[in-house]
Each structure stands twice: as C-alpha cells, then as structure tokens.
Enzyme design. Structure first.
Site, PDB file in Angstrom:
ATOM      1  N   LYS A 116      12.612  -4.886  56.945  1.00 51.36           N
ATOM      2  CA  LYS A 116      12.174  -3.653  57.624  1.00 51.36           C
ATOM      3  C   LYS A 116      13.247  -2.549  57.588  1.00 51.36           C
ATOM      4  O   LYS A 116      12.946  -1.404  57.280  1.00 51.36           O
ATOM      5  CB  LYS A 116      11.814  -3.969  59.075  1.00 51.36           C
ATOM      6  CG  LYS A 116      11.232  -2.807  59.834  1.00 51.36           C
ATOM      7  CD  LYS A 116       9.742  -2.765  59.657  1.00 51.36           C
ATOM      8  CE  LYS A 116       9.127  -1.538  60.309  1.00 51.36           C
ATOM      9  NZ  LYS A 116       7.684  -1.488  60.065  1.00 51.36           N
ATOM     10  N   CYS A 149      25.532 -26.196  55.215  1.00 51.93           N
ATOM     11  CA  CYS A 149      24.928 -27.235  56.066  1.00 51.93           C
ATOM     12  C   CYS A 149      24.176 -28.272  55.209  1.00 51.93           C
ATOM     13  O   CYS A 149      24.797 -28.967  54.426  1.00 51.93           O
ATOM     14  CB  CYS A 149      24.034 -26.589  57.116  1.00 51.93           C
ATOM     15  SG  CYS A 149      23.674 -27.692  58.486  1.00 51.93           S
ATOM     16  N   ASP A 197       5.935   1.731  56.781  1.00 54.23           N
ATOM     17  CA  ASP A 197       5.789   0.969  55.539  1.00 54.23           C
ATOM     18  C   ASP A 197       4.807   1.639  54.573  1.00 54.23           C
ATOM     19  O   ASP A 197       5.125   1.840  53.397  1.00 54.23           O
ATOM     20  CB  ASP A 197       5.324  -0.464  55.834  1.00 54.23           C
ATOM     21  CG  ASP A 197       6.248  -1.160  56.813  1.00 54.23           C
ATOM     22  OD1 ASP A 197       7.399  -0.704  56.950  1.00 54.23           O
ATOM     23  OD2 ASP A 197       5.831  -2.145  57.437  1.00 54.23           O
TER      24      ASP A 197
END
Ligand code: XMP
Length: 518
Positions: free
Chosen positions: A374, A84, A232
């Site tokens: 994640k 793009c 985490d």
C-alpha cells in the site's frame, strides 16, 4: 523485468514473510516472494536472483517429510540467507544437525556476537551483545562443513552462522521485524555487500518498468478501468493512461454512497487535471432503490456488489467494450501464502470488488500494482504526479457510506451522515491530524435519543465518530484524540446537522471490533 537486480524470497509460511520483502525493497532492491513448493530449477533460472532468502515457517525439520529448500538453490552460486526455519532446513540439507530444543525462545532475546562475517560488517562487532527477536522451538545443533558460529543466544548455540566462502548465512532470529533493531541493516548488508546489489531500485524505475509491461501486455487492445476515487484505482488509471493513452476508458460509478464532494473531486481530477476520458454514471437512485428495506449488513454488501457489476458492465458496453479490465490488486492480495493448517478462513465481511466481471465479459486482467504494498502504491502515485491530497487519502470501502449506516438506508439518512462526516474530516484536517490517522469517519446510528435544544425537546439520531491507527487495516487501535477536539467536533455536528442531537466516540480496537461498523 529481466534487467532488474532481484532477490528471491522463498516462503515457508511464516507470518512475517512479507516483512522480509518490505525490508529488502526499503534497501532499494526489488524482491518477490515465492512459495517453497513452487520453486523449480526452471523458475530459478528464469528469475535470475542475485541472492535468495529462505523465510521462517511453522514446520519442523524433524517431522516426516518436512518442507524442503529446492536443492537447486544451493547449486546456483548465489548468496543464501536462511531465517529461522529457513536456517534449520538449510543446515539439515547441507549435512548439519537440528534438534528440538528444551529451551524454546519466543520474543526478545540477546545474541552474543562470537565471530566476524560479511553479514555483520559495520553493524555488529565481536564481543557485543545485541537484541533480536526469536520465535523457535527447534535449533541448530551441529553445523555443516564450511560454516562457523557467529552468534550465540541462551537457547541457541548457533543463533547466527556463516560460510563466507559459499556466501551462505543463517540466523535463528528474525531480522525482518522491528524488534530486531539492527535487522534492516543486516538485510541491507546481505543484499548490498554480500549479494552486490546496487540498491538503486526506486519507484521511478518501477514506474518505467510497469508502463513498459502494460504496453507489452495490452498491445493494441482496449482497457476498461473502474475508478472508485480511492488511491489504488486512481494510481492504476493514471499509470495506464501514461502507458496506453486513449486505449484506456475509465468508468466512475456514483453509487450515491460517496462522501461529500467525492464524485466532483474524482471527475475533476481525471477529466480536468489529467484530461483522461471518463464515463461518469450517476446511479444513486438505482442503488438506493435496491437497498430499500434492507438492513442486514451482508445483504447490503452483496446487493451493492452485484448492482455495481451490472452498471459497470452496461457502461463498459456503452463505451464500446474492452479486451482488458484494469484492477488495483495489491501484493498482499496475491501472495500465494503457504498454508500448513489448510481450510479457508472464516468470512468476516464480503468485500466489494469487481470480481466475476472478467469471466462475464470475457476480459483479461491488467494489474500493474500486483507487486506493490500500500505505501509503495502511494509512492508510485506521487511519482506519477498525483496530488498529495489524493495519494494520502484515507481508505474508503467499496460499499461506501452504506456500511456506515447500520439499519435501513434512505437518501435523507445518507445526507445527514455526509454532512456530519464532512465536518469531522474538516476539523481533523484543520487540526493537522489527517496524515497521522489511518482512517476516520462518521457513522449514523439507527437510534434516536431525546435532547433539548433551545427550549425545545428534540428526538434525533446518534452519530458515532471513529478514528483508528493501523499499518495494514488488519489490526487497529482507536485514535486517542484529546477531549477538547472531540468536544468541538460534537458541538459543530449537533449545531450544524439537522437530525443529529447526540455524538459518541468509538473506542473499540480491532480485534475484537472491525474498523467499519458493518
Ligand atoms: P474492516 O471493517 O474489515 O476493514 O476492519 C478493514 C479495512 O478495509 C476497508 N473495507 C473495505 N474496502 N471494500 C473495500 O475496498 C470493502 O468492501 C471493504 N470493507 C472494509 C475498511 O474501510 C478498512 O480500511
């Protein structure tokens, strides 16, 4: 990580730049996103990319002083793919022409494959018509020398262009989004066939590199790690323990706002399963005391954040101090995204973390997950042998149950909420739905309603159930349980939890709602 094959993604501010990194890593190739204005000949030489991808972005090459591709990119001798705006900037800088088009294209579009190129090998054939996703106003109107058109769309005569000799490619569409169904295969062609990457980057190799990097950073220093029970911080702790053993001290602050059995689970996992020394501080009374009479959501969050830092600091000192603070910072938090429109965004909620501590305690940060998304953290957790039940846990916010109790907080209300939440999650698990849902939890409303149980009148609290589907927590949809399931959970909660006589289900999406109630 000098020995790894790496792709450099130069960011021009597209909303979907992170998806390019994801697709490249899914192809087994390590990638990093760097903002266009931070890339220098020196940083390029140090990074040693096997190839470069130029992202899309909101700017136009027709404006005064548009964002430029650093010239060194084209002199490096490595393959370049412009997407793009990235394509338009490449074309303009290499001597072609870009014009603002009458015919803007947004959303689904069809591309006619007009020529062969290495990017399309085995994916698209000449003469085929393929679906892509477009989002552009400007378009390429004349090609620089060496390029030929390989794809044409209604609004873009040069929807895909190639210079196989220099290995420069450009696409007007976005291969990184799922609405370009073959996009991932095109990116795999670019990284594997064009750039010659082996595609052997795995979580196992990342784990080894991350361990080596942590050892090198920490040396003989001591590291302190705050465990929340979330995925985490658990992954960080286990990884660092493998890297530096007893130089790591983990601190688990029980705020009294944890779910049923949570504190025991965390302590059990770390002390018993991993044999990782863990300081367990029960500070429930302190937190609940400080929250006495407070019902404003922002005030609650701030009090919890500040108290957490105080307690953590105390425990860190009791444990003999530390040189480093370990944090589970993820990639989406650290990407320095390019903002063309400037201005800080509005604070919807003050997120709770241990920010401010490193300065106060004069510590450096160790952030081994800085480069991961994640779901990659979950994969790393599995690689480190964390049980699936831990790795697959729903996210749980730092302020915990405090933000699931609108209004004032008391130990009694926390207890009622914990029981309702445990029943809800137990039912979700036993029905096999847990892994299908991004996050599910109960909320206890500060509203009492009239009910009738047996022959007696009740005047008890309302419990709201929430379950959402999401990919990143930024947007979410309510989960469409069937009515039998919701009815069963409501019955159990009303029958088994003293203090609740009514249950409702939250069918708000995000936006306009948020996932948590506060
Ligand atoms: P919201 O409620 O803003 O939440 O839609 C999006 C996701 O973030 C979690 N959340 C937090 N996580 N500290 C955290 O670590 C916080 O203060 C916090 N507040 C919300 C929330 O559970 C959801 O997954």
């Amino acid at each position: 990580m000098p020995s790894v094959e790496k792709i450099l993604i130069i960011d021009f501010g597209s909303q979907v730049t992170q998806l390019i990194a994801r697709r490249v890593r899914e192809a087994g190739v390590y990638s990093e996103i760097h903002p266009f204005n931070k890339v220098t000949p020196e940083s390029l030489a140090a990074f040693q990319p096997k190839a470069i991808i130029l992202s899309g972005g909101p700017a136009s090459v027709k404006e005064i002083d548009p964002p430029r591709v650093p010239d060194a990119v084209f002199d490096l001798g490595v393959p370049v793919l412009g997407i793009c705006y990235g394509q338009q900037a490449m074309v303009e800088q290499l001597g072609g022409k870009v014009e603002t088009s009458e015919q803007r294209e947004f959303g689904r579009a069809m591309v006619d494959i007009a020529g062969d190129c290495a990017l399309f090998d085995g994916v698209w054939e000449v003469g085929a018509r393929e679906q892509v996703w477009m989002s552009h106003g400007d378009r390429v109107d004349a090609l620089p020398g060496g390029f030929h058109a390989v794809g044409v769309s209604e609004g873009a005569p040069f929807a895909a262009i190639a210079d196989d000799t220099r290995r420069f490619y450009g696409v007007q569409f976005h291969p990184e989004v799922v609405h370009t169904p073959d996009g991932a295969r095109l990116l795999q062609n670019f990284t594997h066939e064009v750039a010659g990457c082996g595609g052997d980057w795995t979580m196992a190799s990342f784990k080894d590199q991350a361990i080596a990097a942590a050892r090198a950073q920490v040396g003989k220093g001591r590291v302190i790690c705050g465990l929340s029970g979330g995925v985490d911080s658990s992954v960080v702790a286990v990884l660092l323990h493998e890297a530096i053993g007893d130089q790591l001290v983990c601190v688990f602050v029980d705020t009294g706002m944890m779910r049923m059995g949570e504190a025991e689970e965390v302590v059990g996992l770390f002390r018993d399963h991993y044999n990782i020394p863990l300081v367990h501080r029960n500070a429930a009374d302190l937190f609940i005391g400080k929250l006495d009479g407070i019902s404003d959501p922002e005030q609650k969050r701030k009090i919890i954040g500040a108290t957490f830092i105080d307690v953590f600091e105390e425990e860190a000192e009791n444990a003999g101090g530390a040189d480093f603070l370990a944090q589970g910072t993820l990639y989406p938090d650290v990407i320095e995204s390019v903002s063309f429109f400037g201005g800080p965004s509005v604070t919807i909620k003050s997120h709770h973390n241990v920010g401010g501590l490193p300065e106060r305690m004069n510590m450096d940060l160790v952030e081994p997950l800085r480069e991961l998304f994640k779901d990659e953290v979950r994969a790393l957790g599995r690689e480190l042998g964390l049980p699936d039940s831990f790795v697959g846990r729903h996210p749980f916010p730092g302020p915990g149950l405090a933000i699931r109790l609108p209004g004032g907080i008391t130990a009694e209300k926390l207890d009622i909420l914990r029981k309702a939440d445990a029943i809800y999650l137990e039912e979700i698990r036993s029905t096999g739905l847990y892994d299908e849902i991004w996050q599910a939890f109960a909320v206890l409303l500060p509203v009492q309603t009239v009910g009738v149980m047996g022959d007696a009148r009740t005047y008890d609290f309302v419990c709201a159930l929430r379950a959402v589907n999401s990919t990143d927590g930024m947007t979410a949809d309510f989960y469409p349980f069937d009515m039998d399931f919701i009815g069963r959970v409501a019955n159990r909660i009303i029958n088994e939890v003293n203090g609740i006589n009514r249950v409702v289900y939250d069918i708000t999406s995000k936006p306009p709602g948020t996932i948590e109630w506060e």
